[in-house]
Scaffold this active site. Sequence first.
Site, PDB file in Angstrom:
ATOM      1  CB  CYS A  80      -0.916   0.017   1.216  1.00 30.91           C
ATOM      2  SG  CYS A  80      -1.946   1.496   1.326  1.00 30.91           S
ATOM      3  CB  CYS A  86      -3.178   4.967   6.075  1.00 29.47           C
ATOM      4  SG  CYS A  86      -4.752   4.177   6.473  1.00 29.47           S
ATOM      5  CB  CYS A  89      -3.366  -1.946   6.689  1.00 28.35           C
ATOM      6  SG  CYS A  89      -5.007  -2.151   6.034  1.00 28.35           S
ATOM      7  CB  CYS A 169      -9.004   1.461   0.241  1.00 30.58           C
ATOM      8  SG  CYS A 169      -8.826   0.476   1.756  1.00 30.58           S
ATOM      9  CD  GLN A 284     -20.534 -10.632  11.896  1.00 29.08           C
ATOM     10  OE1 GLN A 284     -21.498 -10.402  11.171  1.00 29.08           O
ATOM     11  NE2 GLN A 284     -20.694 -10.914  13.173  1.00 29.08           N
ATOM     12  CD  GLU A 334     -28.596  -5.523  18.254  1.00 33.63           C
ATOM     13  OE1 GLU A 334     -28.203  -4.358  18.430  1.00 33.63           O
ATOM     14  OE2 GLU A 334     -27.855  -6.517  18.374  1.00 33.63           O
ATOM     15  CG  ASP A 355     -39.656 -14.034  21.293  1.00 37.88           C
ATOM     16  OD1 ASP A 355     -39.994 -12.924  20.824  1.00 37.88           O
ATOM     17  OD2 ASP A 355     -39.885 -14.373  22.465  1.00 37.88           O
ATOM     18  CG  ASP A 377     -21.140 -11.242  17.938  1.00 36.99           C
ATOM     19  OD1 ASP A 377     -20.047 -10.776  18.297  1.00 36.99           O
ATOM     20  OD2 ASP A 377     -21.518 -11.263  16.746  1.00 36.99           O
ATOM     21  CB  CYS A 404     -14.260  -7.935  18.236  1.00 37.63           C
ATOM     22  SG  CYS A 404     -15.120  -6.735  19.277  1.00 37.63           S
TER      23      CYS A 404
END
Length: 450
Positions: A80, A86, A89, A169, A284, A334, A355, A377, A404
């Site tokens: 890159c 940046c 990454c 990108c 995701q 949620e 439900d 999650d 995560c």
Amino acid sequence: MGCCDRTHDGSFDVPRLDIERLAYGGDAIAHLEDGRTAFVSGGVPGDSALVDIVEDKGRFVRARVTEVLQPSAHRVVAPCPYFGACGGCTWQHIDYAEQLRAKRQELVDALQRVGKIADAERLVDECVASDQQYGYRNKIELVLDPNDKRPRLGYHRAGSHEVVAVDSCLLLPKRHAKAPTSLGGALRYIAGESDLGIERVAIRCAAHTRDVEVALWTSAGPFPRAAAAKTLGQAMQMTSLVRVMTKEGNRAKLAGVEVLAGKGHWRERLEGRTYAVSAPSFFQVNSAVAEKMVRLVTEMLAPDGSDRVLDLYAGAGTFTLPLAELAGEVVAVEAAGSAVKDLRRNLEENAAWADVVGGDAAREIGALGRFDLVLVDPPRAGLHAAVVEQLARTRPRALVYVSCDPATLARDTARLAEAGLTLTRAVPVDLFPQTFHVETVALFEPAPST
């Protein structure tokens, strides 16, 4: 090892450091001759390098590589042109096999140090690889430099609010890689000398459908809707263009969503199931690896067709839909309003049933009763202590935790152990190649009776 002496101008002179390993957060680790730890940006395990010490924190220092004297066998050339400027990454200069090894080690270290899991090395699988190391993201978010009269799209510089403008990108699929140039030019044309109030621009490019959505995140107020729809539509082929408005004084709060052109949502397919996702909703970012995670989750939970399953922090239904096909009953909780709407639509369109409970997990879970299986999650902050206590009361025979962040997973592993649920397997998953981030799918089961 290396030595550290202060020079006449107050800076530090470290002639040479041997880079030992990678740290969670992106830096590499080395040690000074006095034994202190050096967190080194730009280092690769096995490098021998000259560094500048940029900050002395007493017990440790922060440094950056200025010259590689002897490169590591794991060092590669970052493709890159914005690498190093940046803020994303930051591991492009490290070969992929070493990235995977380091991510697994990040998880093992966190479980040992924070979770107090002595046999973490035995419990943690090898890291699941991404089939694509570039071009894997189905979503990126770009920002505009507010100080530029003719703003261009870009990313924040590491550890700074400064914007690094980019023309392309490498994380986007090749056919959309130059979207920052196309959209940036169109936005400059629309704006002229005025301020459009744009905070960021999100681009979603589906891997398994042809859908492309552009979401303009702006402050509420007047906006050239027709001009934006026409000009942006000419600049880039898309199936949806929306404006997401945030409340004045609180950008975390939504004031509304306007459909400027197209469908008003984005569709992606995982494991044969189609998901409609609105701009504010989470999904995701690596579709191919998300499919691997779906398989891992259903394999670990192994619902038998009669089980009652709790899906906590269900989002738009990534895991809810496959669980609804396999379980007797699924209750999905949620909090985000947009995701609740998406989840209900996705269940209906995929002829599945669950439900759906819209609300905060800590408030809702206590009234939902017992469950045979539980999936959580949560966001990066992990589980609230009250949620852990209530999950234990549901007495599941298995709980799967999709995380995560290794540190919050490790913290919650200790809490779950106190509540009677023991970690029996953890699988690191590389959802984010070229970065230090790692996803984990972890299985917890009731502790053996003593």
